[in-house]
Design a protein around this motif. Structure first.
Motif, mmCIF file in Angstrom:
data_model
loop_
_atom_site.group_PDB
_atom_site.id
_atom_site.type_symbol
_atom_site.label_atom_id
_atom_site.label_comp_id
_atom_site.label_asym_id
_atom_site.label_seq_id
_atom_site.Cartn_x
_atom_site.Cartn_y
_atom_site.Cartn_z
ATOM 1 N N LEU A 134 0.482 -1.473 0.117
ATOM 2 C CA LEU A 134 0.204 0.197 0.257
ATOM 3 C C LEU A 134 1.185 1.157 0.705
ATOM 4 N N LEU A 135 1.735 1.139 0.815
ATOM 5 C CA LEU A 135 2.820 2.484 0.850
ATOM 6 C C LEU A 135 4.001 2.939 -0.397
ATOM 7 N N VAL A 136 4.328 1.324 -1.407
ATOM 8 C CA VAL A 136 4.902 1.651 -2.376
ATOM 9 C C VAL A 136 3.451 2.445 -3.557
ATOM 10 N N ALA A 137 2.588 1.850 -3.336
ATOM 11 C CA ALA A 137 1.446 1.975 -3.950
ATOM 12 C C ALA A 137 0.895 3.120 -4.471
ATOM 13 N N LYS A 138 0.826 3.491 -3.239
ATOM 14 C CA LYS A 138 1.147 4.992 -2.758
ATOM 15 C C LYS A 138 1.392 6.110 -2.976
ATOM 16 N N ASN A 139 2.633 6.067 -3.129
ATOM 17 C CA ASN A 139 4.048 6.564 -3.355
ATOM 18 C C ASN A 139 4.434 7.378 -4.863
ATOM 19 N N ALA A 140 3.877 6.169 -5.625
ATOM 20 C CA ALA A 140 3.485 6.102 -7.071
ATOM 21 C C ALA A 140 1.831 6.609 -7.600
ATOM 22 N N ALA A 141 1.083 6.969 -6.494
ATOM 23 C CA ALA A 141 -0.173 7.456 -6.768
ATOM 24 C C ALA A 141 0.756 8.706 -7.158
ATOM 25 N N ASP A 142 1.096 9.520 -5.737
ATOM 26 C CA ASP A 142 1.367 10.407 -5.869
ATOM 27 C C ASP A 142 2.607 11.528 -6.271
ATOM 28 N N LEU A 143 3.235 10.558 -7.428
ATOM 29 C CA LEU A 143 4.267 11.111 -8.649
ATOM 30 C C LEU A 143 3.548 11.131 -9.378
ATOM 31 N N THR A 144 2.574 10.447 -10.018
ATOM 32 C CA THR A 144 1.874 10.422 -10.588
ATOM 33 C C THR A 144 0.458 11.581 -10.879
ATOM 34 N N VAL A 145 0.208 11.978 -9.970
ATOM 35 C CA VAL A 145 -1.161 12.718 -10.222
ATOM 36 C C VAL A 145 -0.676 13.638 -8.897
ATOM 37 N N THR A 146 -0.036 15.507 -9.403
ATOM 38 C CA THR A 146 0.028 16.355 -8.502
ATOM 39 C C THR A 146 -1.347 16.564 -8.103
ATOM 40 N N SER A 147 -1.113 17.613 -6.887
ATOM 41 C CA SER A 147 -2.212 18.357 -6.019
ATOM 42 C C SER A 147 -3.275 18.116 -6.222
ATOM 43 N N PRO A 148 -3.540 16.104 -5.818
ATOM 44 C CA PRO A 148 -5.133 15.918 -6.424
ATOM 45 C C PRO A 148 -5.938 16.889 -4.834
ATOM 46 N N SER A 149 -7.091 16.217 -4.940
ATOM 47 C CA SER A 149 -8.056 16.717 -3.798
ATOM 48 C C SER A 149 -8.346 15.787 -3.098
ATOM 49 N N PRO A 150 -8.619 16.219 -1.883
ATOM 50 C CA PRO A 150 -9.133 15.518 -0.449
ATOM 51 C C PRO A 150 -9.949 14.340 -0.837
ATOM 52 N N GLU A 151 -10.807 14.715 -1.968
ATOM 53 C CA GLU A 151 -11.773 13.678 -1.534
ATOM 54 C C GLU A 151 -11.202 12.766 -3.203
ATOM 55 N N LEU A 152 -10.946 13.222 -3.850
ATOM 56 C CA LEU A 152 -10.007 12.123 -5.092
ATOM 57 C C LEU A 152 -8.578 10.989 -4.022
ATOM 58 N N VAL A 153 -8.601 11.627 -3.015
ATOM 59 C CA VAL A 153 -7.227 10.943 -2.430
ATOM 60 C C VAL A 153 -7.416 9.962 -1.692
ATOM 61 N N ALA A 154 -9.508 10.409 -0.671
ATOM 62 C CA ALA A 154 -9.480 8.907 0.064
ATOM 63 C C ALA A 154 -10.488 8.138 -0.498
ATOM 64 N N PHE A 155 -10.457 8.021 -2.156
ATOM 65 C CA PHE A 155 -11.340 7.088 -2.833
ATOM 66 C C PHE A 155 -10.185 6.541 -3.320
ATOM 67 N N ALA A 156 -9.013 7.302 -3.985
ATOM 68 C CA ALA A 156 -8.214 5.641 -4.815
ATOM 69 C C ALA A 156 -7.137 5.713 -3.577
ATOM 70 N N PHE A 157 -6.883 6.280 -2.704
ATOM 71 C CA PHE A 157 -6.078 5.292 -1.781
ATOM 72 C C PHE A 157 -7.453 3.939 -1.039
ATOM 73 N N THR A 158 -8.118 4.393 -0.907
ATOM 74 C CA THR A 158 -9.439 3.095 -0.780
ATOM 75 C C THR A 158 -9.315 1.693 -2.294
ATOM 76 N N ALA A 159 -9.427 2.190 -3.358
ATOM 77 C CA ALA A 159 -8.888 1.543 -3.977
ATOM 78 C C ALA A 159 -7.795 0.818 -4.063
ATOM 79 N N LEU A 160 -6.713 1.601 -3.253
ATOM 80 C CA LEU A 160 -5.173 0.910 -3.654
ATOM 81 C C LEU A 160 -4.975 -0.060 -2.333
ATOM 82 N N ALA A 161 -6.058 -0.051 -1.310
ATOM 83 C CA ALA A 161 -6.015 -0.994 0.000
ATOM 84 C C ALA A 161 -6.518 -2.432 -0.834
#
Length: 281
Positions: free
Chosen positions: A74-101
């Protein structure tokens, strides 16, 4: 393996729903960083053992292994997502993090259940590539941010600050540069960069007599006139000199320099570039 995949996804959904909100708060500009990160740490400390317990209740083949591997994925996936998407909204982060989990826990449960070496080898290689790529991209991004910060700071300094420093500060080197206002340059000098500054210089504009009077307004110490444009305040072992050099007002403050050295500091200035000052800020 199929049942472990589904059961792992269920554990991941539960973990993602618990962690999504505190993680998303770290992306809100109006939330204090230390508060948001404390909430994440507290949530993780609950989710990791709870993930193991839920994996055990759902009868995942190796609940301990899955519970340990899943957060890493999950940590690796989150770091990769952070590098792919710059300045995401908190709502997008919550949805994407759940999917990555969900993905991470399902993958961890399936990998720890299988006896085949091929899936494990592919997963290990993929994780290694992601870690290396993330570190490389993050380093490049940090370097780019540092360059942009220096460029912005250089432009800011060039716009209003006096681009001068004392020609000589006996026995001292310039250790740090900062600003008191948009038009007041502050310079800290020390014996070397690793030692504490003990000579403080301000470059601005104004009248030395008036500046000295303002400095001692609430003090019993008076201003001593050394010359037409030189005024000195002595309080204990500390001396503060107010003088002019060209169009600039120079204030030298130190308890370490002798009077003659203090006069040397305020005697002459030399031009420097905004980039030179920004590099020392």
């Amino acid at each position: 393996m199929g049942k472990d995949l589904v059961r792992g996804a269920a554990v991941g959904l539960a973990a993602g729903l618990v962690l999504a909100h505190p993680v998303a708060q770290t992306y809100r500009p109006d939330v204090l960083d230390y508060v948001a990160h404390i909430n994440v740490v507290l949530a993780v400390s609950v989710v990791v053992p709870a993930g193991w317990l839920l994996a055990h209740l759902l009868r995942i083949t190796h609940p301990v292994r899955a519970a340990l591997l899943a957060p890493l994925l999950l940590l690796v996936a989150k770091n990769a997502a952070d590098l792919t998407v710059t300045s995401p909204s908190p709502e997008l982060v919550a949805f994407a993090f759940t999917a990555l989990a969900v993905f991470s826990y399902a993958t961890a449960a399936a990998l720890t259940a299988t006896t085949s070496r091929l899936p494990r080898g592919v997963a290990a290689a993929a994780v290694s590539v992601c870690v290396i790529a993330s570190a490389t991209v993050q380093q490049q991004r940090d370097e780019a941010m540092d360059r942009r910060f220096r460029e912005e700071l250089t432009a800011l300094y060039a716009a209003s600050l006096p681009l001068v420093v004392p020609e000589e500060v006996p026995g001292r080197t310039l250790a740090h540069v900062w600003t008191i206002s948009d038009e007041v340059l502050a310079l800290d000098y020390a014996v070397n960069r690793a030692s504490e500054p003990d000579v403080f210089v301000q470059i601005s504009t104004g009248d030395p007599a008036a500046s000295c009077a303002e400095w001692v307004r609430e003090s019993a110490d008076g201003c001593e006139r050394l010359a037409a444009d030189r005024w000195l305040v002595t309080t204990g072992g500390r001396m503060v000199l107010f003088t002019t050099s060209g169009k600039h007002l120079v204030q030298v403050d130190s308890a370490a320099l002798a009077r003659d050295d203090l006069l040397t500091v305020g005697g002459a200035l030399r031009q420097v570039t905004a980039g030179y000052l920004a590099a020392l800020s």
